[in-house]
Design a protein around this motif. Structure first.
Motif, mmCIF file in Angstrom:
data_model
loop_
_atom_site.group_PDB
_atom_site.id
_atom_site.type_symbol
_atom_site.label_atom_id
_atom_site.label_comp_id
_atom_site.label_asym_id
_atom_site.label_seq_id
_atom_site.Cartn_x
_atom_site.Cartn_y
_atom_site.Cartn_z
ATOM 1 N N VAL B 18 0.867 -1.178 0.000
ATOM 2 C CA VAL B 18 0.000 0.000 0.000
ATOM 3 C C VAL B 18 0.903 1.227 0.000
ATOM 4 C CG1 VAL B 18 -1.821 1.205 1.229
ATOM 5 C CG2 VAL B 18 -1.708 -1.293 1.296
ATOM 6 N N ALA B 19 0.933 1.932 -1.117
ATOM 7 C CA ALA B 19 1.812 3.087 -1.219
ATOM 8 C C ALA B 19 1.188 4.306 -0.546
ATOM 9 C CB ALA B 19 2.117 3.392 -2.674
ATOM 10 N N ASN B 20 -0.117 4.432 -0.707
ATOM 11 C CA ASN B 20 -0.844 5.529 -0.051
ATOM 12 C C ASN B 20 -2.053 4.926 0.650
ATOM 13 O OD1 ASN B 20 -0.363 8.026 -2.678
ATOM 14 N ND2 ASN B 20 0.907 7.456 -0.938
ATOM 15 N N ASP B 21 -2.206 5.260 1.901
ATOM 16 C CA ASP B 21 -3.288 4.654 2.678
ATOM 17 C C ASP B 21 -4.249 5.744 3.158
ATOM 18 O OD1 ASP B 21 -4.854 2.988 4.114
ATOM 19 O OD2 ASP B 21 -3.350 2.483 5.632
ATOM 20 N N ARG B 22 -5.388 5.841 2.541
ATOM 21 C CA ARG B 22 -6.466 6.776 2.910
ATOM 22 C C ARG B 22 -5.927 8.162 3.271
ATOM 23 N NH1 ARG B 22 -8.451 3.184 7.417
ATOM 24 N NH2 ARG B 22 -6.396 2.334 7.028
ATOM 25 N N ILE B 23 -5.428 8.840 2.275
ATOM 26 C CA ILE B 23 -4.786 10.126 2.545
ATOM 27 C C ILE B 23 -5.746 11.288 2.329
ATOM 28 C CG2 ILE B 23 -3.036 11.698 1.641
ATOM 29 C CD1 ILE B 23 -1.156 9.375 1.587
ATOM 30 N N ASP B 24 -5.845 12.134 3.335
ATOM 31 C CA ASP B 24 -6.626 13.370 3.233
ATOM 32 C C ASP B 24 -5.642 14.531 3.276
ATOM 33 O OD1 ASP B 24 -9.168 12.171 3.239
ATOM 34 O OD2 ASP B 24 -9.053 11.912 5.412
ATOM 35 N N LEU B 25 -5.329 15.035 2.114
ATOM 36 C CA LEU B 25 -4.379 16.150 2.057
ATOM 37 C C LEU B 25 -5.131 17.397 1.668
ATOM 38 C CD1 LEU B 25 -1.239 16.912 1.972
ATOM 39 C CD2 LEU B 25 -1.460 16.668 -0.500
ATOM 40 N N GLN B 26 -4.846 18.495 2.373
ATOM 41 C CA GLN B 26 -5.497 19.757 2.026
ATOM 42 C C GLN B 26 -4.426 20.810 1.794
ATOM 43 O OE1 GLN B 26 -7.797 19.781 5.583
ATOM 44 N NE2 GLN B 26 -9.684 19.212 4.523
ATOM 45 N N VAL B 27 -4.458 21.397 0.618
ATOM 46 C CA VAL B 27 -3.456 22.398 0.267
ATOM 47 C C VAL B 27 -4.163 23.730 0.075
ATOM 48 C CG1 VAL B 27 -1.677 23.053 -1.371
ATOM 49 C CG2 VAL B 27 -2.075 20.640 -0.861
ATOM 50 N N ILE B 28 -3.768 24.713 0.872
ATOM 51 C CA ILE B 28 -4.426 26.022 0.828
ATOM 52 C C ILE B 28 -3.942 26.806 -0.382
ATOM 53 C CG2 ILE B 28 -4.723 28.209 2.050
ATOM 54 C CD1 ILE B 28 -4.206 26.539 4.656
ATOM 55 N N GLU B 29 -4.867 27.411 -1.075
ATOM 56 C CA GLU B 29 -4.524 28.188 -2.267
ATOM 57 C C GLU B 29 -3.598 29.350 -1.902
ATOM 58 O OE1 GLU B 29 -7.832 29.127 -4.739
ATOM 59 O OE2 GLU B 29 -6.379 29.262 -6.389
ATOM 60 N N GLY B 30 -2.578 29.516 -2.734
ATOM 61 C CA GLY B 30 -1.658 30.612 -2.514
ATOM 62 C C GLY B 30 -0.634 30.366 -1.417
ATOM 63 N N HIS B 31 -0.530 29.126 -0.976
ATOM 64 C CA HIS B 31 0.458 28.797 0.046
ATOM 65 C C HIS B 31 1.531 27.865 -0.505
ATOM 66 C CE1 HIS B 31 -1.666 29.741 4.118
ATOM 67 N NE2 HIS B 31 -1.864 30.692 3.230
ATOM 68 N N ILE B 32 2.620 27.772 0.226
ATOM 69 C CA ILE B 32 3.618 26.744 -0.081
ATOM 70 C C ILE B 32 3.423 25.615 0.910
ATOM 71 C CG2 ILE B 32 6.067 26.153 -0.166
ATOM 72 C CD1 ILE B 32 6.662 28.981 -0.994
ATOM 73 N N HIS B 33 3.237 24.427 0.354
ATOM 74 C CA HIS B 33 2.931 23.274 1.180
ATOM 75 C C HIS B 33 4.038 22.244 0.994
ATOM 76 C CE1 HIS B 33 -0.459 20.913 3.154
ATOM 77 N NE2 HIS B 33 0.510 20.032 3.018
ATOM 78 N N ALA B 34 4.750 21.937 2.059
ATOM 79 C CA ALA B 34 5.821 20.948 1.936
ATOM 80 C C ALA B 34 5.295 19.575 2.322
ATOM 81 C CB ALA B 34 6.994 21.323 2.826
ATOM 82 N N VAL B 35 5.657 18.580 1.533
ATOM 83 C CA VAL B 35 5.307 17.203 1.872
ATOM 84 C C VAL B 35 6.603 16.486 2.232
ATOM 85 C CG1 VAL B 35 4.306 15.038 1.069
ATOM 86 C CG2 VAL B 35 3.322 17.209 0.337
ATOM 87 N N LEU B 36 6.689 16.112 3.492
ATOM 88 C CA LEU B 36 7.945 15.637 4.036
ATOM 89 C C LEU B 36 7.843 14.136 4.303
ATOM 90 C CD1 LEU B 36 10.498 17.196 4.979
ATOM 91 C CD2 LEU B 36 9.487 17.309 7.243
ATOM 92 N N GLY B 37 8.927 13.435 4.133
ATOM 93 C CA GLY B 37 8.909 12.009 4.455
ATOM 94 C C GLY B 37 10.162 11.346 3.936
ATOM 95 N N GLU B 38 10.445 10.148 4.445
ATOM 96 C CA GLU B 38 11.611 9.418 3.984
ATOM 97 C C GLU B 38 11.332 8.819 2.611
ATOM 98 O OE1 GLU B 38 13.775 6.900 6.882
ATOM 99 O OE2 GLU B 38 11.940 7.151 8.018
ATOM 100 N N ASN B 39 12.377 8.245 1.996
ATOM 101 C CA ASN B 39 12.147 7.538 0.740
ATOM 102 C C ASN B 39 11.191 6.389 0.982
ATOM 103 O OD1 ASN B 39 14.782 8.910 0.452
ATOM 104 N ND2 ASN B 39 14.584 8.061 -1.596
ATOM 105 N N GLY B 40 10.273 6.220 0.071
ATOM 106 C CA GLY B 40 9.344 5.101 0.214
ATOM 107 C C GLY B 40 8.180 5.416 1.126
ATOM 108 N N ALA B 41 8.076 6.666 1.554
ATOM 109 C CA ALA B 41 6.954 7.016 2.426
ATOM 110 C C ALA B 41 5.669 7.204 1.632
ATOM 111 C CB ALA B 41 7.277 8.284 3.216
ATOM 112 N N GLY B 42 5.807 7.310 0.308
ATOM 113 C CA GLY B 42 4.622 7.434 -0.538
ATOM 114 C C GLY B 42 4.410 8.822 -1.099
ATOM 115 N N LYS B 43 5.418 9.690 -0.971
ATOM 116 C CA LYS B 43 5.260 11.073 -1.434
ATOM 117 C C LYS B 43 5.079 11.148 -2.944
ATOM 118 C CE LYS B 43 9.241 11.777 -0.039
ATOM 119 N NZ LYS B 43 10.586 11.889 0.461
#
Lengths: 301, 505, 351
Positions: B18-43
């Protein structure tokens, strides 16, 4: 002076078939699909062109059908490579042998000839001249009375140049060869672009073939292509598909060809000068590969 | 406050992972959103789904409140999402304008591409990006960082309002990273939404408005930058469960078998391994960890002879081996379980037998002159299959028909049974089940106890922690720390791995 | 046990699809000839008569097959190691010439020694001619498809010069060498045919190649190199050395083909000795996936085909060149047989 002009004239005449084929090869090369089947495309075009010419009595029909025959081979080639994903080298080599067999079969079966086909009814490609140059002896030798595809081949260098570097299609072609990711990211189909390259390439090889039978030799012979398809491939590899480099390389080969025919056989056996183009090809491709390697190693950062 | 992108319960399954497990990501318009994680975390998988390169197994995506199907990159572009890949989609021979307009060239006189028109627009974008680049030279002549920015410009040219950047700084030098981050801030101020995938904590921290942390396919948290500390983020990235230690005999230090001295590997103008020194002793497992792509791979390749060392020396049992070829190193006692079993560790179109005898076939036991001892090889291969529980119906089937776990056991079995005094084992438990993992681990310990020197390379901290006698951490080509499991913890290793700490700090 | 049956079944299926694809191509050939006005019954009779009607015809077919097998192996061994050898023709010519030199100019040797020496010389000649493109490929990465083909033309010109000038048979109207010494001749096995005791040499060579392929570290390393060269390198295979070796052996095999034509069939070196057979070898190597056994089978089919067309020409007036067309069709179909059968299955299922 006149001798030199005669020599240059012979060089130019011998350059044309290589130049036409190599330009064709360039279209596929820049799109990232080397044309290994040029030998077969040229041979079949030369034969069909010649036969149609002496049956219809029209060089134009010969030219047209010769090119169409080559395009047909190009279609088969494209179908196997692009659609069936077969190995481009294996299919190219097979098609060369296939066309060799077809040509041999046709002249044997239908014309009862073994290795050559000659008909007095064949209408050869017309020659063109500029009357105002005819007055000067040397200019006349240098520039007049060429078979029509000779000036056309040089014109096609310009056309190819413009297509490659000035039109959107040329950019797609080159992008398909240089970075397919760029093409797919732009929403264009790599397969579609390469298909077009196959067809154009085949058509140009067709012109080269027709020129050999209806222009240069005035007859058809099974040995008339004699590896020119592969020499052309070497020229393409040497110039990485750039039409100007292709022109220069073709001229070098044309000059070598002409020189080989001019060396008197009493002094040097004829085989030696004839070896020249092949030796040059091996040397050129060796040196070019070396150059290309150092080039890519700096690119891979 | 509107969301530029919202995902609801996005799940992506590849085979049985399972590469991604029920992900709820919310990115606010006009913002910089960093997605952090180790290799293989599913980014990367998550971002590919947003760009239409992968389809989610389940879940839905909303762009500015509207539910959409992103079926292809072309569709993503229409929704004004631009993706800046790690592999550039630029044609090196083309100028900036020719690249930007590829496939959508405006024309003049019916046939010709009109780059004058393109270049006016390009100039505006370059001005916006504050990059005074030449418009009439091929992009291949630009530096990597310049090409990266050109790639961003290309997305803007094509109308992207939401930019997704995949590890954009991984190819850049530190000075250039700052420049890139400045540009991203500028774009945010222009109203663009930016999602940046990274494993570098510092960057996320210095630029993002919000930071999401992914771990093992799950979105563990999304937090506003202003309200978190770096230490919190490291804990979120590496987890905070206590590290388990496998029962093993106390460390019996033998003589140093492998000594690496100031090793440097340079390729294409980049320093991949910088001045690394360490040694591995007989009877020791040296665990080497770090986020993938920080020079571990190149270091191993230099050790086994697949890549030349630019500088420095490698001593094996006291003898310098840098001039030896791969076979000579193997014959003298190096075995290596590679990271990628399909491209390097096996030939999947050949039989299990052919795959098992590789490297053994030139050992004295298995040949008589040119002739291979077929019977001996077969019984040897059957032994490995039995001992390492490789599920294969016969020695003659293609290795490619084995499952990933079985293929891994085949590779491990082949290399372990060389009985060398030195083993390099890279990511041994990647894609294999727990039982096999346990077996491999106990086998590693058994070999260690019998006096073998082992270099274990892994990104899995639990594995590193439980097996290693000493631990080294690599960050951007350097060996930034050497420590022991007793004197460190998950959090501290996390700090080394993301570059926010090095030995002695 | 169950799984082993499954493997047997897949091997069987693959063999079946291979054979049935060839059958399909032959059928296509029949249809082509039928459309051309030759009834299948006559075609079959004519084709059969030219190969199976008399011992010498059958022997000629075998003799033809020997050449095809050797040039196919000459392409297959380098191919196995990931190198294209399209230069079989040139290597064959050089091999033939070298062996003719030994056959003509070395005298007063007992037959066994003389033949042995001539065979070795022929193999060395072929290997030498293959070594040049192999060297520039491995040293400079020069595309070996182009260079091996250029070497073919060069071989034709070089041997052309040699038999026209320094080594031309005195008083001969043709460009050819003198006849080889009696002691270098491979004797005829079937009266009136081209088949010589070279047969035994080829059988021995074939067995040796199978042995190399299946039982030795060379064969093993070639196999690995050709299927995943990174894995080979990782495992300690000396990649360039093995590739070079494969080309040398390929060249030697083509040289042997030339040698047997010279010592067994013509008893002298003639121009255009191989007649383009090298290309056929490349094609067979491709579709036989470099397996010696499949090469043997396909070579037999091709030899029968080209022999049969002699009968077709004599009785029905179909040009012998038809066989090379049919051979190409076989190749194209076999290369893409998985697509073809998948397509047919799909069509059948749709019904």
């Amino acid at each position: 002076m006149e001798n030199l002009a005669e020599f240059l004239r012979a060089s130019i005449r011998l350059t044309t078939p290589l130049l036409l084929a190599a330009l064709g090869g360039a279209f596929m090369q820049v799109a990232g699909v080397p044309n290994i089947g040029m030998e077969g495309m040229m041979l079949i075009a030369a034969l069909v062109g010649y036969i149609v010419s002496f049956t219809t009595g029209s060089w134009l029909m010969g030219l047209l059908f010769g090119v169409l025959a080559a395009v047909f081979v190009g279609l088969i080639y494209a179908f196997f490579v692009l659609r069936l994903k077969a190995d481009i080298f294996a299919i190219g080599i097979t098609l060369n042998i296939f066309m060799g067999g077809v040509a041999a079969y046709i002249i044997r079966q239908y014309y009862d000839q073994i290795s050559m086909l000659h008909s007095p009814n064949a209408k050869l490609l017309p020659t063109v001249s500029l009357p105002f140059l005819a007055e000067n002896k040397i200019l006349n030798v240098l520039f007049n009375n060429y078979t029509i595809l000779v000036p056309v081949s040089f014109l096609l260098v310009l056309v190819t140049f413009v297509v490659f570097y000035k039109t959107p299609f040329g950019f797609w072609l080159r992008a398909a060869g240089s970075n397919p990711l760029a093409v797919s990211a732009s929403g264009k189909s790599i397969t579609g672009i390469r298909f077009a390259a196959f067809i154009i390439s085949a058509a140009l090889c067709g012109l080269a073939g027709v020129h050999l039978s209806l222009g240069y030799l005035g007859m058809f012979a099974l040995s008339l292509v004699a590896g020119r398809g592969f020499v052309a491939l070497a020229i393409v590899l040497f110039g990485s598909g750039n039409p100007v480099t292709v022109l220069i390389a073709s001229l070098i080969f044309g000059i070598a060809d002409a020189a080989s025919l001019r060396i008197p056989t009493e002094i040097i056996p004829p085989q030696f000068p004839l070896m020249l183009p092949y030796i040059i090809t091996i040397l050129a491709i060796t040196l070019m590969s070396r150059f290309a390697r150092s080039f890519t190693s700096t690119e891979q950062k | 406050m509107t969301y530029a992108i919202e995902t609801h319960q996005i799940t992506k399954v590849f085979g049985d992972t399972v590469a991604n497990d029920r992900i709820d990501l919310q990115v606010i318009e006009g913002h910089i959103h960093a997605v952090l994680g180790e290799n293989g975390a599913g980014k990367t998988t998550l971002m590919k789904i947003l760009f239409g390169e992968e389809q989610p197994t389940s879940g839905k995506i909303q762009i500015r409140g509207k539910t959409v199907m992103i079926s292809s990159p072309a569709e993503a572009l229409r929704l004004s999402i631009g993706f800046i890949h790690q592999n550039f989609t630029l044609v090196n021979e083309f100028t900036i304008g020719q690249n930007f307009a590829l496939g959508i060239e405006p024309r003049k006189n019916l046939f010709f591409a009109d780059y004058d028109k393109v270049n006016q627009k390009v100039q505006k974008i370059l001005d916006l990006l504050d990059m005074p680049l030449k418009l009439d030279v091929p992009v291949g002549s630009f530096s990597v960082e310049e090409r990266q920015i050109v790639e961003i410009g290309k997305a803007l040219y094509r109308g992207a309002e939401i930019l997704i950047l995949d590890e954009p700084t991984s190819v850049l030098t530190p000075q250039k990273i700052e420049k890139l981050l400045d540009i991203l801030r500028k774009l945010r101020d222009e109203g663009k939404t930016i999602i940046m995938i990274t494993h570098k904590l510092e960057e996320a921290f210095s630029i993002a408005d919000e930071i999401s942390v992914l771990r093992k396919g799950n979105l563990v948290a999304t937090l506003p930058r202003a309200s978190v500390t770096k230490d919190q983020l490291i804990r979120l990235m590496v987890g905070d469960e206590p590290l388990s230690v496998v029962e093993k005999a106390p460390h019996q230090f033998g003589a140093a078998l492998l000594e690496v001295k100031n090793l440097c590997v340079r390729s294409g103008g980049r320093d991949l391994v910088k001045n690394v020194s360490f040694e591995v002793h007989r009877g020791e497992i040296f665990g080497l960890t770090g986020v993938g792509g920080n020079g571990q791979g190149e270091l191993i390749e230099a050790l086994v002879g697949m890549r030349p060392a630019t500088e420095g020396d490698i001593l094996f049992d006291g003898t310098s081996v840098v001039k030896w070829d791969i076979r000579k190193r193997r014959l003298n006692g190096m075995a290596y379980v590679p990271e990628n079993r399909v491209t390097r560790g096996t030939a999947v179109s050949l039989s299990v037998l052919d795959n098992l005898v590789m490297g053994h076939h030139y050992l004295p036991d298995f040949h008589q002159g040119l002739v291979l001892k077929q019977k001996k090889m077969e019984s040897f291969a059957l032994d490995i299959i039995k001992q390492y529980e490789v599920v294969a119906s016969s020695l003659e089937i293609n290795a490619g028909s084995l499952s990933g776990g079985n293929l891994q056991k085949l590779v491990i079995g082949r290399e372990f049974s060389m009985n060398t005094p030195f083993l390099i084992v890279a990511y041994p438990s990647q894609g294999i089940d727990i039982r096999t993992t346990k077996y491999v681990q106990s086998e590693l310990i058994r070999r260690r106890d019998s006096g073998c020197a082992i270099l274990l390379v892994s990104g899995d901290l639990d594995e590193i922690f439980s097996l290693s006698d000493r631990i080294g951490v690599m960050y951007s080509g350097e060996l930034v720390a050497i420590t022991t499991p007793e004197s460190t913890n998950r959090f501290e290793l996390g700090q080394y791995m993301v570059g926010s700490r090095r030995n002695g700090q | 046990m169950k799984a082993t049956n499954k493997i047997r079944r897949t091997i069987f299926q693959q063999g079946l699809s291979f054979i049935s694809t060839i059958a399909l191509a032959l059928l296509l050939g029949f249809v082509m000839l039928w459309l051309n006005g030759s009834a299948p019954k006559d075609v079959l009779a004519a084709a059969g008569s030219s190969t199976f009607a008399s011992p010498f015809r059958f022997a000629n077919m075998i003799s033809r097959m020997l050449t095809i097998v050797l040039v196919s192996l000459a392409a297959a061994i380098p191919f196995k190691a990931g190198v294209w050898n399209i230069g079989g023709d040139g290597q064959l010519a050089m091999g033939g010439f070298f062996s003719a030199m030994v056959g003509v100019y070395v005298t007063s040797l007992p037959p066994v020694l003389h033949i042995g020496l001539a065979v070795l010389a022929g193999m060395a000649g072929g290997a030498l001619w293959a070594a040049i493109p192999a060297y520039v490929r491995l040293k400079f990465k020069a595309n070996e498809i182009v260079t091996t083909i250029m070497m073919n033309y060069l071989a034709a010109l070089v041997t052309g010069y040699l038999v026209n000038y320094p080594f031309r048979a005195p008083g001969s109207a043709n460009a050819e060498t003198s006849l080889v010494q009696e002691s270098a001749i491979l004797s005829q096995m079937v009266p009136l045919s081209n088949l010589s005791t070279g047969l035994y040499i080829v059988i021995a060579t074939f067995i040796l190649i199978c042995f190399l392929d299946w039982k030795t570290s060379w064969g093993y390393e070639w196999r690995v190199l050709g299927s995943n060269d990174e894995f080979a390198r990782y495992g300690g295979v000396k990649d360039n050395r093995m590739r070079f070796l494969s080309m040398l052996i390929g060249g030697a095999l083509a040289g042997l083909a030339g040698t047997i034509l010279v010592l067994g069939s013509y008893h002298k070196f003639i121009l255009n000795l191989g007649g383009g057979i090298g290309f056929t070898g490349v094609l067979i190597a491709i579709i036989a996936a470099n397996s010696p056994i499949l090469i043997l089978i396909v070579s037999a089919i091709f030899a029968i085909l080209s022999n049969s067309t002699v009968g077709l020409e004599a009785r029905l007036g179909i040009a012998t060149e038809f066989s090379s067309i049919l051979q190409s069709v076989i190749i194209l179909l076999v290369i893409t047989r998985s697509n073809i059968w998948a397509g047919i299955t799909k069509l059948v299922k749709r019904r």
